[in-house]
Write a protein that holds these residues in place. Structure first.
Motif, short mmCIF file in Angstrom:
data_model
loop_
_atom_site.label_atom_id
_atom_site.label_comp_id
_atom_site.label_asym_id
_atom_site.label_seq_id
_atom_site.Cartn_x
_atom_site.Cartn_y
_atom_site.Cartn_z
N SER A 1 0.84 -1.19 0.00
CA SER A 1 0.00 0.00 0.00
C SER A 1 0.88 1.25 0.00
CB SER A 1 -0.93 0.02 1.22
OG SER A 1 -0.17 0.02 2.42
N TYR A 2 0.33 2.31 -0.56
CA TYR A 2 1.06 3.58 -0.69
C TYR A 2 0.21 4.71 -0.12
CZ TYR A 2 2.13 7.96 -3.17
OH TYR A 2 2.35 9.26 -3.50
N SER A 3 0.84 5.59 0.64
CA SER A 3 0.13 6.77 1.16
C SER A 3 0.99 8.00 0.94
CB SER A 3 -0.20 6.60 2.65
OG SER A 3 0.98 6.42 3.41
N LYS A 4 0.33 9.11 0.70
CA LYS A 4 1.03 10.35 0.36
C LYS A 4 0.73 11.43 1.39
CE LYS A 4 1.34 13.84 -3.29
NZ LYS A 4 0.82 14.27 -4.61
N GLY A 5 1.80 12.10 1.88
CA GLY A 5 1.65 13.21 2.78
C GLY A 5 1.74 14.52 2.02
N MET B 1 4.48 16.37 1.54
CA MET B 1 5.68 16.40 0.71
C MET B 1 6.27 15.01 0.47
SD MET B 1 7.67 19.73 2.25
CE MET B 1 8.98 19.58 1.04
N LEU B 2 6.08 14.13 1.42
CA LEU B 2 6.70 12.81 1.34
C LEU B 2 5.64 11.70 1.28
CD1 LEU B 2 9.49 13.34 4.03
CD2 LEU B 2 9.74 13.50 1.54
N GLY B 3 6.08 10.53 0.89
CA GLY B 3 5.18 9.39 0.82
C GLY B 3 5.72 8.23 1.62
N SER B 4 4.89 7.21 1.85
CA SER B 4 5.31 6.02 2.57
C SER B 4 4.67 4.79 1.95
CB SER B 4 4.95 6.12 4.05
OG SER B 4 3.54 6.16 4.21
N ILE B 5 5.31 3.65 2.19
CA ILE B 5 4.84 2.39 1.65
C ILE B 5 4.75 1.37 2.78
CG2 ILE B 5 5.31 0.50 0.02
CD1 ILE B 5 7.07 2.42 -1.53
#
Length: 207
Positions: A121-125, A127-131
């Motif tokens: 899964s991928y999530s976006k903030g 400025m940055l993102g996380s997996i």
């Protein structure tokens, strides 16, 4: 006295030959490592990997990590954080690698084989993102990635895992039945849950 001199000359000559052989072997190792590093750099370029700031040591350690001779190929790479550690995340056609080159303990490498990945899964903030990569009951959270890199890494891992499972299923259809039987036995014995059974079943069948 002449006998002693002759013996010393012979020893010196023998030592010189050994040194030459040793140096030749070291030169060959260095050439092999450089060739592997050149292949890896080309693979990174082909994968459109651009920003790997702060991972120079990890990249230098890749020749000892990637099994180039065994057909392993880099599909994408990005720098990120896992917990508080800065790591180089590399997705290949066989696994996802987390490489951390520390100042004290040297290179530390962990990986998740593609056939063990259940979901990504991928999530976006802002400025940055996380997996989040789920492997059975374990979820590895990859934080503080550039949004573009995080999205592309998530897509690459998903596609690579699907391709790997499909190839494995096609190459060994007879083994799937055996794996399913073993899996069902684990379920009946209460070793795994219904959810784990269902997830692993889909993984084995490539669905």
């Amino acid at each position: 006295m002449s006998k002693v001199t002759d013996k010393l000359d012979s020893m010196a000559e023998s030592t010189g030959k050994k040194a030459e052989v040793l140096q030749s072997a070291l030169d060959e190792i260095n050439r092999d490592e450089q060739e592997k590093l050149d292949v890896i750099k080309q693979q990174l370029k082909d994968a459109d990997v651009e920003n790997l700031f702060g991972t120079k040591k990890e990249i230098k350690a890749l020749p000892d990590t990637i099994d180039i001779d065994g057909g392993e190929k880099i599909l994408y790479a990005a720098n990120a954080f896992i917990e508080t550690n800065s790591v180089l995340v590399v997705c290949t056609n066989k696994r996802v690698i987390f490489l951390d080159h520390g100042l004290i303990y040297g290179s530390k490498s962990t990986d998740i084989p593609l056939d063990m990945i259940n979901s990504v899964s991928y999530s976006k903030g802002l400025m940055l993102g996380s997996i989040a990569v789920t492997n059975g009951v374990i979820t590895t959270q990859i934080e503080n990635m550039q949004s573009y890199s995080a999205k592309k890494m998530a897509e690459t891992i998903k596609q690579a895992a699907a391709d790997f499972k499909q190839t494995s299923a096609q190459s060994s259809p007879g083994s799937n039945l055996s794996e399913l039987r073993e899996l069902k036995k684990l379920l009946d014995d209460g070793i795994i849950t219904e959810e784990e059974f269902a997830a692993k079943k889909k993984q084995i069948l490539g669905i």
